[in-house]
Design a protein around this motif. Sequence first.
Motif, mmCIF file in Angstrom:
data_model
loop_
_atom_site.group_PDB
_atom_site.id
_atom_site.type_symbol
_atom_site.label_atom_id
_atom_site.label_comp_id
_atom_site.label_asym_id
_atom_site.label_seq_id
_atom_site.Cartn_x
_atom_site.Cartn_y
_atom_site.Cartn_z
ATOM 1 N N LYS A 235 0.934 -1.235 -0.021
ATOM 2 C CA LYS A 235 -0.062 0.141 -0.165
ATOM 3 C C LYS A 235 0.770 1.318 0.036
ATOM 4 C CE LYS A 235 -4.658 -0.629 1.666
ATOM 5 N NZ LYS A 235 -5.202 -1.265 2.739
ATOM 6 N N LYS A 238 2.662 1.704 -3.373
ATOM 7 C CA LYS A 238 1.471 2.289 -4.444
ATOM 8 C C LYS A 238 1.516 3.806 -4.107
ATOM 9 C CE LYS A 238 -2.030 1.428 -7.184
ATOM 10 N NZ LYS A 238 -1.922 2.733 -7.833
ATOM 11 N N LYS A 239 1.285 4.418 -2.954
ATOM 12 C CA LYS A 239 1.329 5.724 -2.543
ATOM 13 C C LYS A 239 2.334 6.146 -3.251
ATOM 14 C CE LYS A 239 -1.596 7.437 1.052
ATOM 15 N NZ LYS A 239 -1.719 7.597 2.589
#
Length: 264
Positions: A235, A238-239
């Motif tokens: 996550k 991805k950010k």
Amino acid sequence: MNFYVMTLFPDMVEQGLNTSIIGRATEKGLLSIKAVDIRAFSEDKHKRVDDYPYGGGAGMVMAPDPVVKTCAYVKSLIPEERREKTKVVYLTPQGETFTQKKAEEWAKEEDLIFLCGHYEGIDERTLEMVVTDMVSAGDYVLTGGELPAMMMIDAVSRLVPGVLNNEASAEFESFQDNLLEYPQYTRPEEYEGRKVPEVLLSGHHANIEKWRREKSIERTLAARPDLLKDAVLSKKEKKYLDGLLEEKKRQEEASEASENTDRY
Ligand code: ADE
């Protein structure tokens, strides 16, 4: 793993693969590479293997008989129970493009046969009779299939257990998680004014890992953005990628705007 290469240039193939890691793996018996001369199977009194194309046109075409006979000979070297399932790969720009995924798939085989074409190609009936797969090295045209065969043998061989000294290194590299490799540094700490990134000297493993993943993402975005759609990212990563994409968009808009003002 056993590789067989049907070629008009057996020395080129054998000599090209007898050094360094692949050469050592062959000596250790982890791999065997046998190049078989197609010309030796020509029944023509001048040992010709090519002829004019029916229907006319430029160039010569490799005749079916020497290739079919070479293939029968190569298959006779493979134990009978494995013969039927052995892939016969024809190297051609018309095939599907070779990838790391294909290398991983092929590394599970015990035997692999390559057919190298020359001239304008091979009589179509040969392909129908002996070839199971058609594979390309990339979207460019070479003079023959030898270099692609050697390249593919190299890529497959290094995935065969025991071929690389450092077992782990086949995993931690380009295309792991569909990302390109991060930059590497060794001593000295400073070379001609260029310093090794501070984080790598810190000994802080979590930070080093984070930095390496971020560099991999940056490199992949810059050089091979097409790989990112299948990249395996956390996550947080991805950010990080979203941030890079936003920044890229901002820069593109800014340069477009400055182009427009330049024009008026
Ligand atoms: N033979 C000639 N060009 C080739 C390519 N790009 N890939 C595989 N075999 C070839």
